[in-house]
Design a protein around this motif. Structure first.
Motif, PDB file in Angstrom:
ATOM      1  N   SER A 160     -34.611 -13.240  48.030  1.00 41.85           N
ATOM      2  CA  SER A 160     -34.150 -14.029  46.884  1.00 41.85           C
ATOM      3  C   SER A 160     -34.923 -13.687  45.615  1.00 41.85           C
ATOM      4  N   SER A 161     -36.176 -13.243  45.768  1.00 44.11           N
ATOM      5  CA  SER A 161     -36.971 -12.853  44.591  1.00 44.11           C
ATOM      6  C   SER A 161     -36.396 -11.626  43.896  1.00 44.11           C
ATOM      7  N   VAL A 162     -35.623 -10.825  44.640  1.00 47.39           N
ATOM      8  CA  VAL A 162     -34.974  -9.649  44.049  1.00 47.39           C
ATOM      9  C   VAL A 162     -34.049 -10.058  42.907  1.00 47.39           C
ATOM     10  N   ILE A 163     -33.519 -11.285  42.969  1.00 50.25           N
ATOM     11  CA  ILE A 163     -32.601 -11.764  41.932  1.00 50.25           C
ATOM     12  C   ILE A 163     -33.331 -11.937  40.592  1.00 50.25           C
ATOM     13  N   GLY A 164     -34.653 -12.182  40.655  1.00 48.62           N
ATOM     14  CA  GLY A 164     -35.423 -12.474  39.441  1.00 48.62           C
ATOM     15  C   GLY A 164     -35.216 -11.498  38.295  1.00 48.62           C
ATOM     16  N   PRO A 165     -35.304 -10.187  38.535  1.00 52.38           N
ATOM     17  CA  PRO A 165     -35.133  -9.231  37.431  1.00 52.38           C
ATOM     18  C   PRO A 165     -33.668  -8.903  37.106  1.00 52.38           C
ATOM     19  N   ILE A 166     -32.717  -9.536  37.784  1.00 60.55           N
ATOM     20  CA  ILE A 166     -31.307  -9.254  37.510  1.00 60.55           C
ATOM     21  C   ILE A 166     -30.745 -10.271  36.526  1.00 60.55           C
ATOM     22  N   ILE A 167     -30.969 -11.565  36.796  1.00 62.14           N
ATOM     23  CA  ILE A 167     -30.551 -12.606  35.856  1.00 62.14           C
ATOM     24  C   ILE A 167     -31.544 -12.640  34.701  1.00 62.14           C
ATOM     25  N   PRO A 168     -31.075 -12.666  33.455  1.00 60.22           N
ATOM     26  CA  PRO A 168     -31.995 -12.578  32.322  1.00 60.22           C
ATOM     27  C   PRO A 168     -32.929 -13.780  32.223  1.00 60.22           C
ATOM     28  N   PRO A 169     -34.158 -13.536  31.677  1.00 62.76           N
ATOM     29  CA  PRO A 169     -34.665 -12.275  31.140  1.00 62.76           C
ATOM     30  C   PRO A 169     -35.061 -11.320  32.261  1.00 62.76           C
ATOM     31  N   LEU A 187     -23.088   3.034  30.561  1.00 67.22           N
ATOM     32  CA  LEU A 187     -24.530   2.991  30.781  1.00 67.22           C
ATOM     33  C   LEU A 187     -25.038   1.583  31.055  1.00 67.22           C
ATOM     34  N   VAL A 188     -24.320   0.561  30.605  1.00 71.07           N
ATOM     35  CA  VAL A 188     -24.717  -0.806  30.948  1.00 71.07           C
ATOM     36  C   VAL A 188     -24.441  -1.062  32.429  1.00 71.07           C
ATOM     37  N   HIS A 189     -23.263  -0.676  32.894  1.00 69.57           N
ATOM     38  CA  HIS A 189     -22.944  -0.791  34.322  1.00 69.57           C
ATOM     39  C   HIS A 189     -23.927   0.017  35.152  1.00 69.57           C
ATOM     40  N   PHE A 190     -24.198   1.230  34.729  1.00 67.60           N
ATOM     41  CA  PHE A 190     -25.131   2.114  35.425  1.00 67.60           C
ATOM     42  C   PHE A 190     -26.517   1.466  35.500  1.00 67.60           C
ATOM     43  N   GLY A 191     -26.959   0.882  34.385  1.00 73.85           N
ATOM     44  CA  GLY A 191     -28.283   0.281  34.331  1.00 73.85           C
ATOM     45  C   GLY A 191     -28.430  -0.911  35.259  1.00 73.85           C
ATOM     46  N   VAL A 192     -27.418  -1.767  35.298  1.00 71.36           N
ATOM     47  CA  VAL A 192     -27.480  -2.949  36.163  1.00 71.36           C
ATOM     48  C   VAL A 192     -27.481  -2.529  37.629  1.00 71.36           C
ATOM     49  N   VAL A 193     -26.612  -1.591  37.985  1.00 76.28           N
ATOM     50  CA  VAL A 193     -26.533  -1.137  39.377  1.00 76.28           C
ATOM     51  C   VAL A 193     -27.851  -0.492  39.806  1.00 76.28           C
ATOM     52  N   ILE A 194     -28.398   0.367  38.949  1.00 74.49           N
ATOM     53  CA  ILE A 194     -29.650   1.045  39.284  1.00 74.49           C
ATOM     54  C   ILE A 194     -30.794   0.049  39.385  1.00 74.49           C
ATOM     55  N   THR A 195     -30.816  -0.940  38.486  1.00 79.97           N
ATOM     56  CA  THR A 195     -31.876  -1.952  38.527  1.00 79.97           C
ATOM     57  C   THR A 195     -31.818  -2.731  39.835  1.00 79.97           C
ATOM     58  N   ILE A 196     -30.602  -3.122  40.255  1.00 77.56           N
ATOM     59  CA  ILE A 196     -30.455  -3.837  41.531  1.00 77.56           C
ATOM     60  C   ILE A 196     -30.933  -2.960  42.689  1.00 77.56           C
ATOM     61  N   ASN A 197     -30.559  -1.695  42.652  1.00 75.87           N
ATOM     62  CA  ASN A 197     -30.967  -0.755  43.699  1.00 75.87           C
ATOM     63  C   ASN A 197     -32.491  -0.672  43.785  1.00 75.87           C
ATOM     64  N   ILE A 198     -33.128  -0.530  42.626  1.00 78.09           N
ATOM     65  CA  ILE A 198     -34.586  -0.420  42.604  1.00 78.09           C
ATOM     66  C   ILE A 198     -35.238  -1.706  43.108  1.00 78.09           C
ATOM     67  N   MET A 199     -34.647  -2.850  42.764  1.00 72.45           N
ATOM     68  CA  MET A 199     -35.199  -4.120  43.233  1.00 72.45           C
ATOM     69  C   MET A 199     -35.071  -4.256  44.750  1.00 72.45           C
ATOM     70  N   ILE A 200     -33.979  -3.746  45.319  1.00 67.36           N
ATOM     71  CA  ILE A 200     -33.832  -3.765  46.778  1.00 67.36           C
ATOM     72  C   ILE A 200     -34.950  -2.944  47.417  1.00 67.36           C
ATOM     73  N   GLY A 201     -35.366  -1.883  46.716  1.00 70.93           N
ATOM     74  CA  GLY A 201     -36.482  -1.079  47.209  1.00 70.93           C
ATOM     75  C   GLY A 201     -37.774  -1.871  47.355  1.00 70.93           C
ATOM     76  N   LEU A 202     -37.888  -2.972  46.607  1.00 70.90           N
ATOM     77  CA  LEU A 202     -39.096  -3.797  46.696  1.00 70.90           C
ATOM     78  C   LEU A 202     -39.210  -4.523  48.031  1.00 70.90           C
ATOM     79  N   ILE A 203     -38.096  -4.629  48.769  1.00 67.56           N
ATOM     80  CA  ILE A 203     -38.137  -5.328  50.065  1.00 67.56           C
ATOM     81  C   ILE A 203     -37.828  -4.391  51.219  1.00 67.56           C
ATOM     82  N   THR A 204     -37.748  -3.094  50.952  1.00 71.36           N
ATOM     83  CA  THR A 204     -37.389  -2.132  51.993  1.00 71.36           C
ATOM     84  C   THR A 204     -38.645  -1.550  52.627  1.00 71.36           C
ATOM     85  N   PRO A 205     -38.839  -1.734  53.938  1.00 68.46           N
ATOM     86  CA  PRO A 205     -39.987  -1.118  54.606  1.00 68.46           C
ATOM     87  C   PRO A 205     -39.902   0.409  54.494  1.00 68.46           C
ATOM     88  N   PRO A 206     -41.002   1.154  54.589  1.00 66.69           N
ATOM     89  CA  PRO A 206     -42.328   0.661  54.959  1.00 66.69           C
ATOM     90  C   PRO A 206     -43.199   0.200  53.789  1.00 66.69           C
TER      91      PRO A 206
END
Length: 431
Positions: A146-155, A357-376
């Motif tokens: 759920s913390s992954v949502i933090g950087p997606i919803i503004p700010p 580029l806005v769509h690209f940025g949001v998708v990439i940001t979500i992807n990177i945030m998912i990386g914060l919870i991906t092992p190892p």
């Protein structure tokens, strides 16, 4: 690529792999490149300082960090938590729903996944694990997801950094993150409903309906922070950086004067913690700007764009390929490094293929945030292990359903750009 660049890149990866801080490793690699290519080593400092001081938008980063620190202080997070419990705590798996809803609300104040997890997330984990109501690993895994949502919803601090490298509007990026963030929260809640029934989680204590107005009133001033922030930006009253300053001041007034939960000693400590966090982020940004100079010197973005364009790749195939690459790298590198060093390599190709580029940025940001919870090496897993003491193996065992659920949500956003761009278009975005 030149031999000097390959050696400096290899040195950067090697130093990072043996545990040196990424920013220091990047600067060391850049200095090595300057020596081997015969350039002035002083260019390293020049590029770093020029990049930091010439970017007005970066001022928003320390201000949002301060706002998050003030909102985490004292009774503010408790009031927000009690409000969430009153709203969704009455359902089966209620505290788990509270976990997600609290992240949605707090994301409108912090812009940081780590601040969300280490702040209000830690409090919710303590509630969830009290009297063995939920397994510790499940509580921590859900908090990380759920913390992954933090950087997606503004700010959103990552979106500010993406705006820096892409030239996209911060205002439209912030707007574009709202619907995806809520969609991710819905996906997590649906998964929690399934798990709660499958594992027979008991119903939590229900807050009487008559208490909801009182709890809402207690939380109302804190709930107004995202409203003030969004109105300032989209109402044309403030720039995003000015809105960040207003958010920090408003959070301080709430904590110190309205709720009286911050003393002068607390204020000093919160500002000092904010300065430390800002210095860490600033050093990473500075090193990334230097590496970007090296990448531009080697003309790598054009080389990548030419090689990908020669394959006659469709925009959708490109988006899927880049998401796979970013997801794999996200298991190894931190979010700021990926955003500032790796993502710029693909921006020219995205523009050439007609990808918004806005769509690209949001998708990439979500992807990177998912990386914060991906092992190892998911950073949030280590953060929650450190602040709660829950064994890392228990968190990793429980995190996989949430990772796959969020990846499913990411795929939906890739295939349906209108989910990302609908709200910005409502406010005049022409993309």
């Amino acid at each position: 690529m030149s031999i000097a660049f390959l050696i400096s890149l290899g040195g950067f990866l090697l130093l990072g792999a043996i545990g040196m801080p990424i920013a220091i490793a990047a600067l060391a690699g850049a200095i090595a490149y300057m020596f081997m290519s015969g350039q002035d080593v002083g260019l390293v400092a020049e590029q770093a300082l020029n990049g930091l001081f010439n970017s007005y938008v970066l001022l928003a980063v320390p201000l949002f960090i301060l706002a998050a620190n003030f909102m985490n202080a004292g009774t503010i997070s408790d009031r927000l938590l009690n409000f969430c419990i009153a709203i969704v705590g009455r359902f089966r798996g209620g505290l788990a729903h509270v976990n997600v809803l609290a992240s949605v609300i707090f994301s409108g104040m912090s812009g940081s996944a780590i601040a969300d997890a280490a702040g209000i997330g830690r409090v919710i984990i303590e509630l969830m694990t009290r009297n063995n109501r939920y397994p510790g690993g499940y509580a921590a895994a859900l908090t990380a997801a759920s913390s992954v949502i933090g950087p997606i919803i503004p700010p959103s601090i990552p979106m500010i950094l993406y705006a820096l490298i892409s030239g996209s509007s911060i205002g439209y990026l912030f707007l574009a993150g709202i619907v995806p963030g809520l969609f991710m929260a819905l996906v997590l809640m649906i998964l929690n409903v399934i798990v709660a029934h499958k594992r027979d989680f008991k119903r939590d204590e229900v807050v009487p309906l008559r208490d909801i107005p009182r709890l809402t009133l207690r939380a109302f001033p804190a709930l107004m922070l995202p409203v003030i922030l969004l109105y300032g930006i989209y109402g044309g009253v403030t720039t995003p950086t000015e809105a960040a300053a207003i958010a920090a001041i408003y959070a301080l007034i709430l904590a110190a004067l309205f709720y009286r939960s911050v003393s002068w000693r607390d204020f000093y400590k919160l500002v000092l913690d904010g300065a430390k966090s800002t210095s860490v982020v600033g050093l990473i940004i500075a090193s990334a700007l230097v590496l970007n100079y090296l990448v531009a010197s080697e003309n790598l973005p054009s080389i990548v764009a030419d090689s990908l364009s020669s394959t006659d790749m469709s925009p959708l195939a490109f988006m899927l390929l880049i998401n796979v690459i970013i997801l794999a790298l996200g298991c190894l590198f931190d979010a700021t490094t990926l955003l500032l060093i790796v993502v710029p390599l693909f921006l020219p190709t995205a523009s050439m293929l007609g990808i918004d580029l806005v769509h690209f940025g949001v998708v990439i940001t979500i992807n990177i945030m998912i990386g914060l919870i991906t092992p190892p090496y998911g950073v949030l897993l280590f953060v929650l292990n450190g602040v709660t003491g829950i064994p890392l193996r228990d968190i990793i065992r429980e995190i996989w359903p949430f990772v796959f659920a969020l990846l499913g949500a990411l795929l939906v956003l890739v295939f349906i750009p209108d989910m990302v761009l609908w709200l910005p278009r409502m406010f005049g975005y022409a993309g």
